[in-house]
Structures are given as structure tokens and as C-alpha cells.
Design an enzyme around this catalytic site. Structure first.
Site, mmCIF file in Angstrom:
data_model
loop_
_atom_site.group_PDB
_atom_site.id
_atom_site.type_symbol
_atom_site.label_atom_id
_atom_site.label_comp_id
_atom_site.label_asym_id
_atom_site.label_seq_id
_atom_site.Cartn_x
_atom_site.Cartn_y
_atom_site.Cartn_z
ATOM 1 N N PRO A 128 3.388 -16.458 1.653
ATOM 2 C CA PRO A 128 2.088 -16.662 2.063
ATOM 3 C C PRO A 128 1.968 -18.243 2.074
ATOM 4 C CG PRO A 128 2.370 -15.083 0.119
ATOM 5 C CD PRO A 128 3.587 -15.406 0.638
ATOM 6 N N THR A 158 7.278 -7.367 9.268
ATOM 7 C CA THR A 158 7.478 -6.477 10.313
ATOM 8 C C THR A 158 8.242 -5.283 9.523
ATOM 9 O OG1 THR A 158 7.259 -8.046 12.054
ATOM 10 C CG2 THR A 158 7.785 -5.821 12.446
ATOM 11 N N GLY A 339 -11.530 -8.704 35.936
ATOM 12 C CA GLY A 339 -12.979 -9.274 35.756
ATOM 13 C C GLY A 339 -13.688 -8.364 34.613
ATOM 14 N N GLU A 363 8.593 -15.397 14.691
ATOM 15 C CA GLU A 363 9.994 -15.873 14.793
ATOM 16 C C GLU A 363 10.056 -17.314 15.405
ATOM 17 O OE1 GLU A 363 12.996 -13.191 15.822
ATOM 18 O OE2 GLU A 363 11.980 -11.498 15.349
HETATM 19 N N1 CAA Z 1 22.147 -21.955 12.846
HETATM 20 C C1 CAA Z 1 23.091 -22.283 11.862
HETATM 21 N N2 CAA Z 1 22.658 -23.256 10.815
HETATM 22 C C2 CAA Z 1 21.439 -23.880 11.236
HETATM 23 C C3 CAA Z 1 20.646 -23.774 12.254
HETATM 24 C C4 CAA Z 1 21.212 -22.676 13.045
HETATM 25 N N3 CAA Z 1 20.522 -22.097 14.303
HETATM 26 N N4 CAA Z 1 19.640 -24.470 12.386
HETATM 27 C C5 CAA Z 1 19.819 -25.329 11.238
HETATM 28 N N5 CAA Z 1 20.861 -24.988 10.609
HETATM 29 C C6 CAA Z 1 21.480 -25.591 9.380
HETATM 30 C C7 CAA Z 1 21.576 -27.210 9.719
HETATM 31 O O1 CAA Z 1 22.918 -27.463 10.461
HETATM 32 C C8 CAA Z 1 21.668 -27.642 8.299
HETATM 33 O O2 CAA Z 1 22.633 -27.444 7.416
HETATM 34 P P1 CAA Z 1 23.620 -28.978 7.125
HETATM 35 O O3 CAA Z 1 22.627 -29.734 6.124
HETATM 36 O O4 CAA Z 1 24.906 -28.492 6.571
HETATM 37 O O5 CAA Z 1 23.681 -29.935 8.265
HETATM 38 C C9 CAA Z 1 20.563 -26.650 7.476
HETATM 39 O O6 CAA Z 1 20.479 -25.545 8.291
HETATM 40 C C10 CAA Z 1 19.227 -27.207 7.368
HETATM 41 O O7 CAA Z 1 18.802 -27.171 8.804
HETATM 42 P P2 CAA Z 1 17.483 -28.249 9.322
HETATM 43 O O8 CAA Z 1 17.635 -29.672 8.613
HETATM 44 O O9 CAA Z 1 17.299 -28.268 10.455
HETATM 45 O O10 CAA Z 1 16.408 -27.658 8.408
HETATM 46 P P3 CAA Z 1 14.668 -28.167 8.645
HETATM 47 O O11 CAA Z 1 13.970 -27.836 7.275
HETATM 48 O O12 CAA Z 1 14.506 -29.115 9.376
HETATM 49 O O13 CAA Z 1 14.067 -26.483 9.499
HETATM 50 C C11 CAA Z 1 13.329 -25.458 11.135
HETATM 51 C C12 CAA Z 1 14.519 -26.276 10.373
HETATM 52 C C13 CAA Z 1 13.743 -25.214 12.675
HETATM 53 C C14 CAA Z 1 11.939 -26.005 11.166
HETATM 54 C C15 CAA Z 1 13.379 -23.995 10.571
HETATM 55 O O14 CAA Z 1 12.861 -24.027 9.439
HETATM 56 C C16 CAA Z 1 12.726 -22.944 11.396
HETATM 57 O O15 CAA Z 1 13.073 -22.474 12.261
HETATM 58 N N6 CAA Z 1 11.161 -22.583 11.026
HETATM 59 C C17 CAA Z 1 10.624 -21.454 11.726
HETATM 60 C C18 CAA Z 1 10.897 -20.336 10.758
HETATM 61 C C19 CAA Z 1 10.692 -19.133 11.478
HETATM 62 O O16 CAA Z 1 10.907 -18.912 12.693
HETATM 63 N N7 CAA Z 1 10.187 -18.055 10.776
HETATM 64 C C20 CAA Z 1 9.987 -16.668 11.419
HETATM 65 C C21 CAA Z 1 9.814 -15.741 10.477
HETATM 66 S S1 CAA Z 1 10.634 -14.080 10.893
HETATM 67 C C22 CAA Z 1 9.526 -13.280 11.793
HETATM 68 O O17 CAA Z 1 8.547 -13.822 12.039
HETATM 69 C C23 CAA Z 1 10.035 -11.852 12.127
HETATM 70 C C24 CAA Z 1 8.914 -10.985 12.641
HETATM 71 O O18 CAA Z 1 7.998 -10.656 11.771
HETATM 72 C C25 CAA Z 1 9.053 -10.320 13.819
#
Ligand code: CAA
Length: 383
Positions: A128, A158, A339, A363
């Protein structure tokens, strides 16, 4: 059409296309109005083998690739986005990480039931208070003997109330940030698992979206996915694939908008001449068709990179960003060309406009996709 599609790809695409035309398009409006989970559609997709597209044949799946999944998802979403997201989450967010990170025991237990459709899959990370900032989740986990105990609430999940198996995420200690996050494979029969409130939504109203509540939920230690503290990376890696699925959904919705617009405009005359003879209409249709093709190619490139085992996070984010914003542009154009005919409930483009919006949000929002892409453009120094 991509020239290098194999015969298997073409057959799968043709099956999905026929299913969309005969079953989904005629029922999509009813599913939306009734806000009813499309159980019959999902059962038929299971019979067709679409719930096990990525799962190897030894576990009862089709053993196909992400290009195949994208071809199928585009057609299914062209027909009904509520059914499409159900299929996308099951394949991309549940089967895929289980295949990538699961133990042989987890594969044996879950993959056959996922491939047959006996169990539907879900992915529960959002809470939430934490959506975009996924590393700050508060759902807690602690180890007690050969079990983990999970407490917390997951939101906007979902497939949540129909899923038999769910990948979820919890933290050992919020102060550890991403390094404290663990991934678990949970079953809806685990003690302490509850389905919470059902969400009322703007679009994709037929898909199942609920809260999940974990109240001292007991999870066998063998159901940890990966190692302790690896959960955040598993979550992000999984979303790299899931975003290709949502990009594909957006292409399917955009194509449905184009199809509806062409069908509508082709029958109308205005100011004494056919509507397609108006450059105002013809040029907007041409732009839609061109941009849809560009989005489709971005999706296919990301899927091919994933299939080749190459990095694809940036490409998946680019595909999702471009395709989801395009789906919304196409839906607005379709409504404007229709329209007044689009304004009444029951007009397909009215539903498509509502269905398109979520592709820019779940996502990872468009802002998150831009963040991910920009981080690839400006790599951060590792300390
Ligand atoms: N693959 C593997 N590892 C990854 C990665 C990836 N794509 N992206 C980041 N990491 C790793 C990083 O390398 C880092 O590791 P190290 O510290 O060892 O280097 C660690 O993860 C932390 O990464 P960040 O510092 O980049 O993390 P952040 O806190 O800055 O967050 C973010 C990154 C991109 C903002 C991420 O939080 C994000 O994608 N947020 C969006 C969440 C999201 O998409 N939610 C969707 C929910 S699911 C859904 O919606 C399903 C549905 O209903 C249909």
C-alpha cells in the site's frame, strides 16, 4: 511480420490470432462491464498450452521462447487486455523467475501445475505504501527453524485471488534496503495467507486485482527463491522480462485501436466524401500504423535479447515506455476519430482508452522506465 519467424512462431501466432478474433473480441466488452475474471478464457488458453509457453517440455510446457510469448501476448491483448495481463503475469512474472532461480525441487513441484494451468501464478511486491520504491517494502520475514514467518500486506496484485502459487518479497531488516530483501515461492494454502480487498479499477476491469495479507504466514525454508538478500535482484531481473510482456500488451491494445478506427472510418462519409479521403483522418491512421510497427520492433528486440541470454533491461524499459505511451496516444486518436460514437458505453474504443492507461503504470511507471533507461545512459560509479 518479422521475416525470421519460425514455423512454430507463425503457428502459435495464428492460433492466438484466431482465438482473439473468435473468442476474445466478442466477449471482451462483457468481461469489462461485469468486472468478471475471464475464467473460461484462461481455461481455454490452458488447453491451448499458452500457460506453459516458456516451461520446458519435460515439465509439460511448450518449451518455447520469449519471442513466442510476445507473439501470443500481442494477439491475446488485441482481443482482451484483462485476459492478456492474466496470461502475461503467469508466464513472465511467475514461471520465468521460477525457471531462472528455482531449485530442482521447486521446478518439480510447481512447473507442471503452472504449465497445465492447474495453478495460476502471481507476483506480489507492491505494498500500500511502496510501489515505485520497491526496495523499501515493509513486509517482514524472519527465520524460525525450517520455516520463515512473513507479515505484511501486498497491494494491487494481479491474479491474486485465483493464484495457487505466488512469488512474493519480504525484508529481513528494512535498514538493509535492497540487500535485506528475500524472495519466496508461496502457496495460497499456507497458514496465515489471506486474500484482502478486491480493487475497483479504471480499466482491465475483468482482471483479478486484490490485496494479499500475510499474518504470521508460515513458509517452508525450502521455498526461499535464491539466497537470503538476493530477492531485490530477482525482483528486478524478473521485471525486466515482465516489462516486455506489458509492452506487448500495449502493442496489442494499440493495434486494436487502429483496427477499430479503420473499420469505423471505412464506413463513414462526411462532407460528402468517404472519411478515409480526408487527410486529417488518413494521416492520423498512417501515424498510428507506423508507430505501432516501431513499438512492435522494440518489443521483439527486447525479447530476442532475452532469448539470447543477453542484457535486456534497458531495451525492455524502452519497449514498455514507448509502447505504453503509444497505446494511450492511439486510444485517444481512436476516440477522437469515432467522435460521438465513442462516448457511449459499449463502444470498444471507450474500453480501449480505459485499458491503455494502466500500461503506463504497472510493472514500473513511465517515470521509472525513464529512470532505468537514463541509468544505462549515465552508468553510476560503483563504490
Ligand atoms: N537486474 C538485476 N539486478 C538489478 C537490476 C536488474 N534489472 N536493477 C537493479 N539491480 C540491482 C542493482 O545492481 C543493485 O545491486 P548492487 O547494490 O549489488 O549494485 C540493487 O539491485 C539495487 O539497485 P538500485 O540501486 O538501482 O535500486 P533502487 O532502489 O535505486 O531502485 C528502481 C531501482 C529501478 C527504482 C526499482 O525500485 C524499480 O524498478 N521500481 C519500480 C517497481 C515496479 O516496477 N513495480 C511493479 C510491480 S509488479 C506489477 O506491477 C505486476 C502487475 O500487477 C502486472
Amino acid at each position: 511480420m518479422l521475416l525470421h519467424l519460425t514455423q512454430t512462431h507463425q503457428q502459435l501466432q495464428e492460433t492466438a490470432r484466431e482465438f482473439a478474433d473468435k473468442i476474445l473480441i466478442p466477449s471482451a466488452d462483457r468481461c469489462d462491464r461485469a468486472e468478471e475474471y475471464p475464467a473460461e478464457n484462461v481455461a481455454k488458453l490452458a488447453e491451448l498450452g499458452f500457460l506453459g509457453i516458456l516451461i520446458p517440455e519435460q515439465f509439460g510446457g511448450a518449451g518455447l521462447d520469449n519471442v513466442a510469448l510476445s507473439l501470443a501476448l500481442e494477439e491475446i491483448n488485441r482481443g482482451c487486455a484483462s485476459t492478456g495481463v492474466t496470461l502475461s503475469v503467469h508466464n513472465s512474472l511467475l514461471s520465468n523467475p521460477l525457471l531462472n532461480f528455482g531449485t530442482p525441487e521447486q521446478h518439480e513441484r510447481y512447473l507442471p501445475k503452472l504449465a497445465s494451468g492447474e495453478w495460476l501464478g502471481a507476483y506480489a511486491i507492491t505494498e500500500p505504501d511502496y510501489g515505485s520504491d520497491a526496495a523499501s517494502i515493509e513486509t517482514s520475514c524472519r527465520r524460525e527453524g525450517d520455516e520463515y514467518i512473513l507479515n505484511g500486506t501486498k497491494a494491487w496484485i494481479t491474479n491474486g485471488s485465483h493464484a495457487g502459487v505466488i512469488i512474493t518479497f519480504a525484508t529481513l531488516d528494512p535498514s538493509l534496503g535492497p540487500k535485506g530483501v528475500c524472495a519466496f515461492v508461496i502457496e495460497s494454502t499456507f497458514p496465515g495467507f489471506q486474500v484482502g480487498k478486491k480493487e475497483k479499477k479504471l480499466g482491465i476491469r475483468g482482471s483479478d486485482t486484490v490485496q494479499l495479507v500475510f499474518d504470521e504466514m508460515r513458509v517452508p525454508a525450502a521455498n526461499l527463491l535464491g539466497e537470503e538478500g538476493e530477492g531485490f535482484k530477482i525482483a528486478m531481473h524478473t521485471l525486466d522480462g515482465g516489462r516486455i510482456g506489458i509492452a506487448t500488451q500495449a502493442v496489442g491494445i494499440a493495434q486494436a485501436c487502429l483496427d477499430a478506427t479503420v473499420a469505423f472510418a471505412g464506413t463513414k462519409t462526411q462532407f460528402g466524401r468517404p472519411l478515409p479521403a480526408s487527410q486529417l483522418v488518413a494521416h492520423r491512421v498512417a501515424d498510428m500504423a507506423t508507430e505501432i510497427e516501431a513499438a512492435r520492433l522494440l518489443v521483439m528486440r527486447a525479447a530476442m535479447l532475452k532469448d539470447a541470454g543477453l542484457p535486456h533491461g534497458k531495451e525492455a524499459s524502452m519497449a514498455k515506455l514507448y509502447a505504453s505511451e503509444l497505446a494511450n496516444r492511439c486510444a485517444r486518436t481512436a476516440v477522437e476519430i469515432h467522435g460521438g460514437a465513442a462516448l457511449g458505453r459499449g463502444a470498444p474504443v471507450e474500453r480501449l482508452l480505459r485499458d491503455a492507461k494502466i500500461t503506463e503504470i504497472y510493472e514500473g511507471t513511465s517515470e521509472i522506465q525513464r529512470l532505468v533507461i537514463s541509468r544505462h545512459c549515465f552508468p553510476r560509479d560503483k563504490k
